[in-house]
Every structure is written in structure tokens, then in C-alpha cells.
Design a protein around this motif. Structure first.
Motif, mmCIF file in Angstrom:
data_model
loop_
_atom_site.group_PDB
_atom_site.id
_atom_site.type_symbol
_atom_site.label_atom_id
_atom_site.label_comp_id
_atom_site.label_asym_id
_atom_site.label_seq_id
_atom_site.Cartn_x
_atom_site.Cartn_y
_atom_site.Cartn_z
ATOM 1 N N ARG A 75 1.746 11.735 -4.069
ATOM 2 C CA ARG A 75 2.679 11.812 -2.940
ATOM 3 C C ARG A 75 2.830 10.472 -2.228
ATOM 4 N NH1 ARG A 75 4.795 16.280 -0.524
ATOM 5 N NH2 ARG A 75 4.356 18.279 -1.552
ATOM 6 N N TYR A 76 1.805 9.648 -2.211
ATOM 7 C CA TYR A 76 1.907 8.343 -1.566
ATOM 8 C C TYR A 76 2.887 7.418 -2.285
ATOM 9 C CZ TYR A 76 -2.297 9.686 1.033
ATOM 10 O OH TYR A 76 -3.212 10.327 1.842
ATOM 11 N N LEU A 82 7.799 10.477 3.345
ATOM 12 C CA LEU A 82 7.062 10.790 4.568
ATOM 13 C C LEU A 82 5.580 10.482 4.386
ATOM 14 C CD1 LEU A 82 6.825 11.962 7.413
ATOM 15 C CD2 LEU A 82 6.703 14.253 6.377
ATOM 16 N N ALA A 83 5.010 10.893 3.274
ATOM 17 C CA ALA A 83 3.585 10.672 3.033
ATOM 18 C C ALA A 83 3.254 9.187 2.976
ATOM 19 C CB ALA A 83 3.159 11.361 1.734
ATOM 20 N N ALA A 114 0.816 4.356 5.308
ATOM 21 C CA ALA A 114 0.922 2.941 5.660
ATOM 22 C C ALA A 114 0.640 2.734 7.139
ATOM 23 C CB ALA A 114 2.305 2.402 5.291
ATOM 24 N N ARG A 115 1.186 3.586 7.979
ATOM 25 C CA ARG A 115 0.958 3.455 9.413
ATOM 26 C C ARG A 115 -0.511 3.653 9.751
ATOM 27 N NH1 ARG A 115 4.771 6.912 13.297
ATOM 28 N NH2 ARG A 115 3.536 8.642 12.441
ATOM 29 N N GLU A 116 -1.158 4.608 9.104
ATOM 30 C CA GLU A 116 -2.598 4.805 9.317
ATOM 31 C C GLU A 116 -3.394 3.558 8.951
ATOM 32 O OE1 GLU A 116 -3.478 8.079 6.824
ATOM 33 O OE2 GLU A 116 -2.439 9.571 8.077
ATOM 34 N N ALA A 117 -2.911 2.792 7.974
ATOM 35 C CA ALA A 117 -3.605 1.582 7.518
ATOM 36 C C ALA A 117 -3.226 0.348 8.336
ATOM 37 C CB ALA A 117 -3.296 1.340 6.045
ATOM 38 N N GLY A 118 -2.440 0.531 9.398
ATOM 39 C CA GLY A 118 -2.075 -0.582 10.254
ATOM 40 C C GLY A 118 -0.957 -1.449 9.715
ATOM 41 N N GLY A 172 -3.470 -1.072 -1.770
ATOM 42 C CA GLY A 172 -4.825 -0.650 -1.428
ATOM 43 C C GLY A 172 -4.823 0.596 -0.571
ATOM 44 N N ALA A 173 -3.901 0.665 0.386
ATOM 45 C CA ALA A 173 -3.832 1.830 1.270
ATOM 46 C C ALA A 173 -3.442 3.087 0.505
ATOM 47 C CB ALA A 173 -2.825 1.574 2.392
ATOM 48 N N MET A 174 -2.552 2.946 -0.472
ATOM 49 C CA MET A 174 -2.099 4.115 -1.218
ATOM 50 C C MET A 174 -3.120 4.573 -2.262
ATOM 51 S SD MET A 174 0.681 4.521 0.367
ATOM 52 C CE MET A 174 1.695 3.496 1.442
ATOM 53 N N GLY A 175 -4.029 3.682 -2.648
ATOM 54 C CA GLY A 175 -5.130 4.090 -3.504
ATOM 55 C C GLY A 175 -4.858 4.092 -4.993
ATOM 56 N N LEU A 176 -3.885 3.292 -5.445
ATOM 57 C CA LEU A 176 -3.648 3.231 -6.887
ATOM 58 C C LEU A 176 -4.793 2.488 -7.557
ATOM 59 C CD1 LEU A 176 -1.667 3.842 -9.208
ATOM 60 C CD2 LEU A 176 -0.720 1.553 -8.859
#
Length: 405
Positions: free
Chosen positions: A114-115, A120-121, A126-130, A260-264
Motif C-alpha cells: 500500500r505504501y 493516502l497510505a 511520508a508525513r510520519e517520517a518527517g 527508507g520510510a516506505m520499507g522497500l
């Protein structure tokens, strides 16, 4: 690849015709290649000599029945070991994730996918990761939409959460217009996201990821926002930006932060950013865990020598524990032009500078890629060719509300 007692089997999902280079490279590496695609795409130029088994799905384009697909792929898995499932297009990402979860295969599951698919996800993550993103809100709740329209100045964009390109995007300028657009969505409103429209210049970074790190990325800039080109018509154009420039250095770092934030963990990505006219800052727009469309892969290969489809195939075919070695990329510059054409088979032979390294062969389309050691020469050619494209080929057709197969 390491020796195995049985072939390493890669099953590819393709609801659109793309990824031929991926299929060829998998076969060259010794894999067993299975292609699942739509029946109506059977006559496309798939590299059938490099495909061991082709399975046709009767439904068109992205509208495959998921339950039926699970049963079909499970029958294949009953007869042979499947090691990887790879989606070759945006619309295949969720299908691949669901199949991996069902068959318990490695790769991204449904949540992480979903990322890279759900607008929306990915914005929320991204916002959570600053990471800077345009102000946004889901289209689910009336109160949140009302608060957003009062707090965030318009205009705004209403975007389908899981569509590709600029399909289905609507622009609104007043709270009343926003309300009307959302109301028209009816029970489908939860599948959209609303965000502030930020004028600016659009950039994209195309990357290779291994062991959760970006091992290669190249940054390009669109001459005009793709949404503007799609909705208003125009010649699509993108080109590399100057290596080592302040913009390139900043976007390389921002691209690493996003991935990095999305975790691939492993794969290829296409990520877009906007440099806002208002404050000159870069904002994250969206990312995808696949090769960029509109022949961006060919443009990148012209400047770097790296074929992203082939490199992705190398990543997917690696046995556990083996390392990926990136070939040494070149540092040339390149750019691409693509336009709808009035002619069914446009003749672009007059565009004959030696820097032209690729030509598009598609009905009612004109396109080419130029490459040179300097960005100045690439920009000079793109500027001249763009003007000539408008005179020689340019045509307009309405943007579909849904993608065509």
C-alpha cells in the motif's frame, strides 16, 4: 545464479504489455519464466521464446477477478515450485501482494504494498517520517473534509488512491466545488484522497534498491507537470538534471529517505517530487515499486547504460544470501520526447542528429530519446525538437477516466 536442483521459477503478472526486457533477462539468468496476462494481449510482442509458460486471464486490463487468479496460480503452484511473484505494472502490485500472502512467498505483502500503491497510505507514511508532503485529507469523513477546506487554502486536487498517472484527478477551487466532487463519488469516496494543489516543477528519481538501501538512483525533471500534459495536452518531455548540482544532491537524499520510510527491501522504484513555486522547497508526491512508465527506462539507459528491467530481473533472481553487484553506470545526459500524433505512422526520420539514440514505434505516437555527454546539448535538442513536434505531429485526445487495456 547458484546451482539449484530445480529451476528458479519467477511468475510475472502483466495486465498491460510491458516488461519484455525483464522476461528476457530472467530467462538469460537461467530462470523458469511464467507469464500471466490478459487474453486480449496475446498478440502483443511478448518474447515468447523466453517464456516457459503463458497463462491467459479472460478479464481485460486491471479488472482481474482476484479469487479466480488465486485459484489459477495455486494450480500452477501445485505442479511446480514458484519462488518469486513479480508485478510488471502498477495495477499488478496488489494482485502480486495478495498471491504472495496466500502462497507464503517472499516479497512485499499487502500492507507494505500500500505504501507504493495507495496515495493516502504513502502520504501518511511520508508525513510520519518527517518528509514534506502537500497538505492532504482522506475523502472518507465529512467533518475532516470540512475542516480541511477551511484550514488549507485552495485549489485542491481529488485523486483516486490507486489509479496510475493523472487518470481520474479532479481540480477544485471552492469548498462548494470540493463538496460536489466528493458527493459525486458516492460510495466510492473512500477510494480517493484530497490534497492541496501546489504549483511547481516536477522531478522524478528512478532507483535500484538492494538490502533496504538505494544502490543507484538518477534524477530527472519533467518540462511540464505530467498532470498538465495529460489533462491539457502537450508534448511529454523529461531529462536528466546536472550531476552534483544542489537540486540533484537534495533530491538524492530525499529519495533515500522516502524509500527508507516506505520499507522497500529490494527492487526498483519511481518516485516523484515537486519544487513548489511558493517556497522553493521539495515536497514528496508519490512513489511506485516498479519501473517508470512512458519509456523512462529507455531514457535512463541512454544516460547510464543500465537497463532497469534487466537489473530488476537480476534482483528477483538472486538466491537468499547472494549479493547484488551494480554495474558501473555512465554519467551521460539524456532526454525524452513523446507526443500523440495526427498520423497513424508518423515519420520522424528528419530528426536525424547523431544524439538521437531511440525512436518510439507506436501507432499515432511520435517519440525519441537523445543522449549526449553534456546537459547543455540535450536541452538544446529537446528545445528545438519540442517546437518541431508541435508542428509536425501533435494531436490531443481526452484523458480516459479509467486506463485502457
Amino acid at each position: 545464479m547458484s546451482d539449484r536442483n530445480e529451476p528458479y521459477t519467477i511468475l510475472c503478472l502483466a495486465c498491460y504489455f510491458k516488461g519484455a526486457d525483464f522476461l528476457r533477462e530472467c530467462k538469460r539468468l537461467g530462470c523458469r519464466v511464467i507469464l500471466v496476462t490478459s487474453r486480449k494481449l496475446a498478440e502483443e510482442a511478448w518474447p515468447y521464446d523466453d517464456i516457459d509458460q503463458t497463462i491467459y486471464v479472460e478479464e481485460a486490463s486491471e479488472r482481474w477477478d482476484l479469487a479466480s487468479l488465486v485459484r489459477t496460480v495455486s494450480r500452477v503452484a501445485a505442479e511446480q515450485e514458484i519462488h518469486r511473484i513479480v508485478p510488471l505494472d502498477d495495477y499488478d502490485l496488489e494482485k502480486a501482494a495478495h498471491l504472495r500472502e496466500h502462497l507464503r512467498l517472499p516479497g512485499m505483502g499487502e500492507t507494505r504494498t500500500r505504501y507504493f500503491r495507495d496515495k493516502l497510505a504513502m502520504r501518511a507514511r511520508a508525513r510520519e517520517a518527517g518528509i514534506l508532503v502537500p497538505d492532504f485529507v482522506d475523502a472518507i469523513n465529512d467533518r475532516r473534509l470540512e475542516e480541511f477546506s477551511q484550514r488549507v487554502p485552495g485549489p485542491w486536487l481529488c485523486k483516486p488512491r490507486s489509479q496510475a498517472s493523472a487518470i481520474g484527478i479532479k481540480k477544485m477551487s471552492s469548498p462548494q466545488e470540493l463538496r460536489e466532487v466528493v458527493d459525486q463519488l458516492g460510495d466510492e469516496r473512500s477510494f480517493s484522497v484530497v490534497e492541496r494543489f501546489i504549483p511547481g516543477e516536477i522531478y522524478h528519481a528512478d532507483s535500484i534498491v538492494f538490502n533496504e538501501g538505494v544502490v543507484f538512483a538518477r534524477v530527472h525533471k519533467y518540462s511540464a507537470p505530467p498532470m498538465k500534459t495529460a489533462h491539457e495536452g502537450g508534448v511529454f518531455c523529461s531529462s536528466t538534471i546536472e550531476y552534483g548540482s544542489a537540486e540533484e544532491v537534495e533530491l538524492q537524499e530525499l529519495n533515500r529517505r522516502v524509500i527508507g520510510a516506505m520499507g522497500l527491501r529490494c527492487g526498483v522504484t519511481h518516485t516523484e517530487f515537486i519544487k513548489a513555486q511558493e517556497d522553493g522547497r521539495f515536497y514528496f508526491l508519490e512513489t511506485a515499486a516498479r519501473v517508470g512508465g512512458a519509456h523512462i527506462a529507455e531514457m535512463l539507459e541512454a544516460s547510464s547504460g543500465l537497463n532497469l528491467w534487466a537489473q530488476w530481473a537480476r534482483l528477483e533472481s538472486l538466491p537468499p544470501g547472494e549479493s547484488y553487484q551494480l554495474p558501473q553506470p555512465r554519467l551521460d545526459h539524456s532526454g525524452i520526447l513523446i507526443s500523440l500524433a495526427r498520423q497513424e505512422h508518423p515519420d520522424a526520420s528528419a530528426y536525424n542528429d547523431p544524439e538521437v539514440v531511440w525512436r518510439l514505434k507506436k501507432r499515432h505516437h511520435a517519440g525519441l530519446i537523445v543522449a549526449a555527454p553534456t546537459l547543455t546539448r540535450v536541452q538544446e535538442l529537446l528545445g528545438s525538437y519540442t517546437e518541431r513536434f508541435y508542428n509536425d505531429f501533435f494531436a490531443v485526445q481526452p484523458l480516459p477516466q479509467r486506463p485502457s487495456a
